[in-house]
Design a protein around this motif. Sequence first.
Motif, PDB file in Angstrom:
ATOM      1  N   PRO A  77       0.892  -1.100  -0.089  1.00 23.51           N
ATOM      2  CA  PRO A  77       0.034  -0.042  -0.079  1.00 23.51           C
ATOM      3  C   PRO A  77       0.886   1.243   0.182  1.00 23.51           C
ATOM      4  CG  PRO A  77       0.146  -0.965   1.905  1.00 23.51           C
ATOM      5  CD  PRO A  77       0.611  -1.947   1.291  1.00 23.51           C
ATOM      6  N   THR A  78       0.514   2.372  -0.531  1.00 27.02           N
ATOM      7  CA  THR A  78       1.032   3.402  -0.407  1.00 27.02           C
ATOM      8  C   THR A  78       0.558   4.704   0.495  1.00 27.02           C
ATOM      9  OG1 THR A  78      -0.443   4.745  -2.121  1.00 27.02           O
ATOM     10  CG2 THR A  78       1.263   3.439  -3.243  1.00 27.02           C
ATOM     11  N   PRO A  79       1.076   5.554   0.660  1.00 26.37           N
ATOM     12  CA  PRO A  79       0.536   6.604   1.520  1.00 26.37           C
ATOM     13  C   PRO A  79      -1.069   7.141   1.372  1.00 26.37           C
ATOM     14  CG  PRO A  79       2.761   7.082   1.349  1.00 26.37           C
ATOM     15  CD  PRO A  79       2.304   5.980   0.424  1.00 26.37           C
ATOM     16  N   ARG A  80      -1.393   6.973  -0.048  1.00 24.06           N
ATOM     17  CA  ARG A  80      -2.748   7.391  -0.487  1.00 24.06           C
ATOM     18  C   ARG A  80      -3.787   6.685   0.309  1.00 24.06           C
ATOM     19  NH1 ARG A  80      -4.374   8.573  -6.696  1.00 24.06           N
ATOM     20  NH2 ARG A  80      -6.286   9.746  -6.304  1.00 24.06           N
ATOM     21  N   VAL A  81      -3.675   5.448   0.665  1.00 23.60           N
ATOM     22  CA  VAL A  81      -4.628   4.719   1.242  1.00 23.60           C
ATOM     23  C   VAL A  81      -5.014   5.623   2.447  1.00 23.60           C
ATOM     24  CG1 VAL A  81      -4.861   2.506   2.571  1.00 23.60           C
ATOM     25  CG2 VAL A  81      -3.532   2.698   0.510  1.00 23.60           C
ATOM     26  N   LEU A  82      -4.200   6.255   3.265  1.00 21.08           N
ATOM     27  CA  LEU A  82      -4.679   6.989   4.457  1.00 21.08           C
ATOM     28  C   LEU A  82      -5.494   7.841   3.914  1.00 21.08           C
ATOM     29  CD1 LEU A  82      -1.076   7.827   5.680  1.00 21.08           C
ATOM     30  CD2 LEU A  82      -2.788   6.087   6.667  1.00 21.08           C
ATOM     31  N   ARG A  83      -5.718   8.364   3.056  1.00 17.40           N
ATOM     32  CA  ARG A  83      -7.133   9.290   2.656  1.00 17.40           C
ATOM     33  C   ARG A  83      -8.454   8.636   3.179  1.00 17.40           C
ATOM     34  NH1 ARG A  83      -5.763  11.735  -3.486  1.00 17.40           N
ATOM     35  NH2 ARG A  83      -3.739  12.246  -2.980  1.00 17.40           N
ATOM     36  N   ILE A  84      -8.393   7.259   2.872  1.00 16.98           N
ATOM     37  CA  ILE A  84      -9.659   6.648   3.371  1.00 16.98           C
ATOM     38  C   ILE A  84     -10.011   6.812   4.617  1.00 16.98           C
ATOM     39  CG2 ILE A  84     -11.054   4.351   2.896  1.00 16.98           C
ATOM     40  CD1 ILE A  84      -9.245   3.811   0.589  1.00 16.98           C
ATOM     41  N   GLY A  85      -9.003   6.317   5.533  1.00 19.17           N
ATOM     42  CA  GLY A  85      -9.137   6.389   6.938  1.00 19.17           C
ATOM     43  C   GLY A  85      -9.529   7.839   7.387  1.00 19.17           C
ATOM     44  N   ALA A  86      -8.849   8.748   6.815  1.00 16.73           N
ATOM     45  CA  ALA A  86      -8.921  10.360   7.164  1.00 16.73           C
ATOM     46  C   ALA A  86     -10.085  10.589   6.871  1.00 16.73           C
ATOM     47  CB  ALA A  86      -7.914  10.993   6.473  1.00 16.73           C
ATOM     48  N   ALA A  87     -10.841  10.142   5.859  1.00 24.93           N
ATOM     49  CA  ALA A  87     -12.147  10.600   5.610  1.00 24.93           C
ATOM     50  C   ALA A  87     -13.136  10.382   6.673  1.00 24.93           C
ATOM     51  CB  ALA A  87     -12.804  10.021   4.359  1.00 24.93           C
ATOM     52  N   TYR A  88     -12.925   9.245   7.504  1.00 27.16           N
ATOM     53  CA  TYR A  88     -13.949   9.091   8.631  1.00 27.16           C
ATOM     54  C   TYR A  88     -13.405   9.920   9.922  1.00 27.16           C
ATOM     55  CZ  TYR A  88     -15.728   6.798  12.734  1.00 27.16           C
ATOM     56  OH  TYR A  88     -15.947   6.613  13.866  1.00 27.16           O
ATOM     57  N   ALA A  89     -12.067   9.581   9.872  1.00 28.96           N
ATOM     58  CA  ALA A  89     -11.446  10.364  11.330  1.00 28.96           C
ATOM     59  C   ALA A  89     -11.503  11.730  11.360  1.00 28.96           C
ATOM     60  CB  ALA A  89      -9.960  10.065  11.401  1.00 28.96           C
ATOM     61  N   GLU A  90     -11.666  12.848   9.852  1.00 31.04           N
ATOM     62  CA  GLU A  90     -11.667  13.879  10.078  1.00 31.04           C
ATOM     63  C   GLU A  90     -13.204  14.654  10.177  1.00 31.04           C
ATOM     64  OE1 GLU A  90      -9.392  16.103  10.278  1.00 31.04           O
ATOM     65  OE2 GLU A  90      -7.967  14.407  10.492  1.00 31.04           O
TER      66      GLU A  90
END
Length: 249
Positions: free
Chosen positions: A64-77
């Motif tokens: 996985p690349t750092p771009r995957v973090l966008r998915i989790g960040a959508a919930y967290a933010e």
Amino acid sequence: MAVEGMAGLAKGLAVLEAFGTATPRLTISDAAQAAGLSRAAARRCLTTLAEIGYVTFDGKFFSPTPRVLRIGAAYAESAALPQLARPHLAAIRDVIDESVSLAVRDENDSLFVARSEGTRILNSSIRVGARIPLYASSTGQILLGALSESELADYLAAAPFPARTPKTPTTADAVAQRVKDAGADGVAIGDEELEPGLLSIAVPVRDPAGQVVAAISISASSSRVTVEEFRDRVRPVMQQHAAELGRQL
């Protein structure tokens, strides 16, 4: 056509979820087995994910690349619970000087959705987005207490559970007793059940209806904190902020 598209999306997400701490790299066969897909379907998903930048490929393994973090960040933010929890986690951290986390139940895992980092360094896998098994964690013992009797029985039917350390509860009776104790005490304390040398404490966050919706937790090295200190000094601060957070929901 729309149905096919949604099925493809579901398969792609299943492949992404196959990556984790124990599986940071996957072959096509690994991904197929973990996601319950055929090799051909897994290959299509991984190829598409590589094309849009969510994974890389070195000729054998996908990562996985750092771009995957966008998915989790959508919930967290955007979700209310993590947003409301952050000031309380920070307040607990400032008093206790340890990292403080918020976890919710996601199937058979505790999923960490918010965290306030302390100044003390702790070599632990706990971070936003991390998952740990319910049976082996203080957060899990709190979150399992929110289940109905039949739901808990269904969960316990999966026993025996894999040991993470010599102190991990691995039988249905042992896990059930910890859940019962946590419910009676209003706190769960893990004494090296998840990782050697790691103590943890968790308290429930209850919504206005009294339902447990999350757990606030602290993990610390057993070399600098004791179970008694967790109970006497740490628990009251955590319970105070958990109650305040619950009233905001």
